[in-house]
Write an enzyme that holds these catalytic residues in place. Structure first.
Site, PDB file in Angstrom:
ATOM      1  N   ALA A 139       8.456  -5.381  -5.484  1.00 37.47           N
ATOM      2  CA  ALA A 139       7.171  -5.985  -5.525  1.00 37.47           C
ATOM      3  C   ALA A 139       8.074  -7.327  -5.437  1.00 37.47           C
ATOM      4  O   ALA A 139       7.292  -8.453  -5.318  1.00 37.47           O
ATOM      5  CB  ALA A 139       6.727  -5.685  -6.330  1.00 37.47           C
ATOM      6  N   ARG A 178       5.054 -19.522   2.685  1.00 33.12           N
ATOM      7  CA  ARG A 178       3.255 -20.134   2.890  1.00 33.12           C
ATOM      8  C   ARG A 178       3.559 -21.655   1.683  1.00 33.12           C
ATOM      9  O   ARG A 178       2.863 -22.124   1.966  1.00 33.12           O
ATOM     10  CB  ARG A 178       2.675 -19.523   1.837  1.00 33.12           C
ATOM     11  CG  ARG A 178       2.258 -18.256   2.771  1.00 33.12           C
ATOM     12  CD  ARG A 178       1.068 -17.346   1.922  1.00 33.12           C
ATOM     13  NE  ARG A 178       1.212 -16.733   0.821  1.00 33.12           N
ATOM     14  CZ  ARG A 178       1.688 -15.835   0.708  1.00 33.12           C
ATOM     15  NH1 ARG A 178       2.053 -15.105   1.631  1.00 33.12           N
ATOM     16  NH2 ARG A 178       1.483 -15.274  -0.817  1.00 33.12           N
ATOM     17  N   SER A 233      11.648  -3.462   1.986  1.00 32.91           N
ATOM     18  CA  SER A 233       9.700  -3.862   0.604  1.00 32.91           C
ATOM     19  C   SER A 233       9.121  -2.168   0.915  1.00 32.91           C
ATOM     20  O   SER A 233       9.003  -1.632   2.277  1.00 32.91           O
ATOM     21  CB  SER A 233       9.161  -4.827   1.256  1.00 32.91           C
ATOM     22  OG  SER A 233       7.737  -4.669   0.420  1.00 32.91           O
ATOM     23  N   ALA A 241       6.766   1.152  -1.161  1.00 31.84           N
ATOM     24  CA  ALA A 241       5.709   1.425  -2.282  1.00 31.84           C
ATOM     25  C   ALA A 241       6.620   2.236  -3.221  1.00 31.84           C
ATOM     26  O   ALA A 241       6.289   3.996  -3.141  1.00 31.84           O
ATOM     27  CB  ALA A 241       4.437   1.622  -1.971  1.00 31.84           C
ATOM     28  N   CYS A 266       6.058   3.382  -6.356  1.00 27.92           N
ATOM     29  CA  CYS A 266       5.031   3.706  -6.902  1.00 27.92           C
ATOM     30  C   CYS A 266       4.324   5.408  -6.481  1.00 27.92           C
ATOM     31  O   CYS A 266       4.081   6.059  -6.991  1.00 27.92           O
ATOM     32  CB  CYS A 266       3.964   3.425  -7.092  1.00 27.92           C
ATOM     33  SG  CYS A 266       4.611   2.085  -8.831  1.00 27.92           S
ATOM     34  N   TYR A 289     -24.564  -0.791 -15.887  1.00 29.07           N
ATOM     35  CA  TYR A 289     -25.023   0.011 -16.554  1.00 29.07           C
ATOM     36  C   TYR A 289     -26.095   1.188 -14.740  1.00 29.07           C
ATOM     37  O   TYR A 289     -27.278   0.273 -14.265  1.00 29.07           O
ATOM     38  CB  TYR A 289     -26.162   0.331 -17.080  1.00 29.07           C
ATOM     39  CG  TYR A 289     -26.862   1.190 -17.380  1.00 29.07           C
ATOM     40  CD1 TYR A 289     -26.584   2.214 -17.684  1.00 29.07           C
ATOM     41  CD2 TYR A 289     -28.449   0.674 -17.569  1.00 29.07           C
ATOM     42  CE1 TYR A 289     -27.588   3.973 -17.604  1.00 29.07           C
ATOM     43  CE2 TYR A 289     -29.464   2.401 -17.199  1.00 29.07           C
ATOM     44  CZ  TYR A 289     -28.790   3.653 -17.745  1.00 29.07           C
ATOM     45  OH  TYR A 289     -29.594   4.687 -18.190  1.00 29.07           O
TER      46      TYR A 289
END
Length: 573
Positions: free
Chosen positions: A17, A28, A45, A47, A49, A433
């Site tokens: 990460a 960038r 890189s 995942a 988790c 709601y």
């Protein structure tokens, strides 16, 4: 077209990460920077988790775990990714990194203008006898999960011992159980999920029971035994557990060897000290994620918070700042969530035990409500516990346990903590709601209103019937007749709320009364009624019968384990 010279050389040690995020953001920000990533393992890189869910075949596509590859980072961001290379020495004066190639042992020196340390954390592997035997695993990387899956298949593993009942430990138990492995879970602390307050883990214990997992609390590991592979683990109590495999989920610690060698300043937890720009004590070296201490948003103190969410955001901040930016990382508050079977538990900010240990002036409040409108089919109970600062009413922490909608509520409460909102502010929120999604008063609103009543003295609460001297206290249960069949608290008398007004003459107004219902709402109505008709000493039992059951369930489990440990010690002697 003229090719520009690199504006600077940015070297990033470590991926996942923090490292990959910093590299992509730096590109960038600066198209001309030379960006080099060094990664000790084969994957830059991934995942991490998601690893338990791949172990349990809930994620079936292994490639889905690989978020970026050296090739994709090169083609998309023009980043030079060097896997199977390890940073072994750092010369800050010369701004040189010594790199060793894992396969050949060859070393070379790599100069940098800006350096990012993103090695993360490493599993805690205690130096116990036999811990190096085959069949003992940790679960931190893709190669780790590959080895575990291969072992399950090749050894036809049917029994496993998981050591450590934190987030990864419980996720591992669930996923092993889902593929038919019988699991015993061992935790040295007296509860599962140590970041939570004990009573809030009751739902997780129930789900572990449904999975068929044996849970051993308050007992650590002493050694592993076996000839060619580990076949037995001996616990500190003397109890021996046989299994086909053993998984360590004891915890992690910062990967700080290189930082210590280079003389960078460390905090009390052994993680790097960084400023708000994520610079270490060397302004040309940045770090974050599992390697660094950051500001805790509740009290502004620096703490180690090794979680993926903050690490991803810190990668972005570092990517900006290594390119000359001045972006600040404000901090985090430990917001976490875990699924255990059909239950979900989440926490944000300070737990009660943390706030108490820090000496804060606060109170706690519980509320249980359905995750959506009660008249709409399928409403599931959700218990919310709030930690509230005195006298301000500011929310310090929250824990949520339920089956549906927990993620939504903890995120609202996490946002409220970050915004320094009080429970009155939260009670006034305008939340969505519709019957399939919530109630007109969302569980978050209900929890905040209950806490607001405590803060403003509208109601006096206790958290146990033992909070007041027994000789002065009577206990009133205002649940319906059909509810008390489930059980009552010791010494309680039952008068349903809807009959209380007509039967109040049966009660002695000179006594102290603790009133409870299932969740705390009807008992709140009852306490107000009794106060209005002249009862001066009336207390609502916060959280009602549900929370008392949760507390008793965890306490009973702890007492069973303590009794079991005592027997094991006697047998061992």
């Amino acid at each position: 077209m003229t090719i520009k010279e690199p504006s600077k050389k940015i070297v990033i040690v470590g991926g996942v990460a923090l490292g990959a995020g910093a590299a992509a953001k730096a590109r960038r920000m600066d198209e001309n920077a030379e960006i080099i990533m060094i990664e000790r393992g084969p994957y830059v890189s991934f995942a991490n988790c998601g690893l338990p869910y791949y172990l349990g075949d809930e994620i079936t596509d292994r490639d889905a775990l690989l978020l970026n590859t050296p090739e994709s980072l090169k083609s998309r961001f023009n980043i030079d990714v060097r896997v199977l290379e390890e940073a072994v020495e750092l010369d800050r004066a010369k701004k040189l990194l010594t790199v060793r190639k894992v396969d050949s042992g060859e070393q070379y020196q790599l100069p940098y203008d800006k350096l990012v340390l993103a090695m993360g954390a490493k599993p805690i592997i205690p130096p116990l006898p036999g811990i190096g035997l085959s069949g003992v695993f940790s679960l931190r990387t893709v190669p780790d999960v590959d080895q575990i899956k291969a072992w399950v298949s090749s050894q036809n593993a049917k029994r496993a011992v998981v050591i450590g009942a934190g987030f990864i430990g419980l996720e591992t138990v669930e996923n092993l159980a889902s593929i038919g492995v019988e699991v015993t879970l061992v935790e040295k602390a007296p509860q599962v999920l140590p970041p939570f307050d004990p009573e809030m883990t009751a739902l997780a214990l129930r789900e572990l029971d449904k999975m068929g997992a044996e849970v051993i609390l308050g007992d650590g590991i002493a050694s592993f035994e076996g000839v060619n592979r580990a076949t037995t683990v001996t616990l500190e109590s003397g109890r021996k557990l046989e299994a086909d495999m053993f998984l360590l989920g004891i915890g992690v610690r910062p990967e700080n060897g290189l930082a210590k060698q280079a003389g960078l300043e460390l905090g009390t937890a052994g993680a790097l000290q960084v400023n708000e720009y994520l610079q270490t004590s060397d302004p040309d070296i940045y770090s974050g994620g599992d390697m660094a201490e950051i500001i805790h948003l509740v009290d502004g103190q620096r703490r180690w918070i090794p979680l993926a969410g903050p690490a991803n955001k810190q990668g972005r901040v570092i990517g900006v700042n290594v390119c000359g930016g001045q972006e600040k990382f404000l901090g985090a508050q430990g917001t976490s969530i875990v699924r255990v079977g059909k239950a979900t538990l989440a926490t944000t900010g300070f737990a009660e035990k943390t706030a108490r240990a820090l000496g804060l002036n606060f109170f706690t409040s519980y509320n249980t409500a359905g995750h959506h409108a009660g008249y709409y089919p399928g409403a599931k109970d959700m218990t919310i516990k709030l930690m509230v600062e005195n006298p301000s009413g500011r929310l310090l922490g929250a824990e949520v346990a339920g089956r549906e909608g927990v993620d939504k509520r903890v995120d609202v409460l996490a946002t409220a903590i970050a915004a320094h909102m009080t429970v009155s502010d939260i009670a006034a929120l305008d939340l969505a709601y519709a019957p399939p999604f919530s109630a007109a008063k969302d569980p978050v609103i209900m929890a905040a209103m209950a806490a607001e009543n405590v803060q403003h003295g509208v109601i006096d609460v206790v958290h146990s019937i033992d909070d007041l001297p027994a000789e002065d206290v009577n206990v009133l249960d205002v649940r319906r007749d059909d509810e008390v069949i489930e059980g009552m608290l010791p010494g309680a008398i039952n008068i349903p709320l809807d009959e209380l007004r007509d039967r109040v003459g049966e009660l002695d107004a000179s006594k102290h009364w603790i009133v409870y219902c299932r969740s705390g709402q009807r008992s709140y109505f009852a306490t107000q009624l009794l106060k209005r008709v002249g009862f001066p000493h009336v207390y609502n039992l916060s959280g009602g019968y549900i929370v008392q059951e949760m507390k008793q369930e965890v306490l009973s489990r702890q007492q069973q384990d303590e009794a079991g440990h005592s027997k094991e010690h006697v047998a061992a002697r």
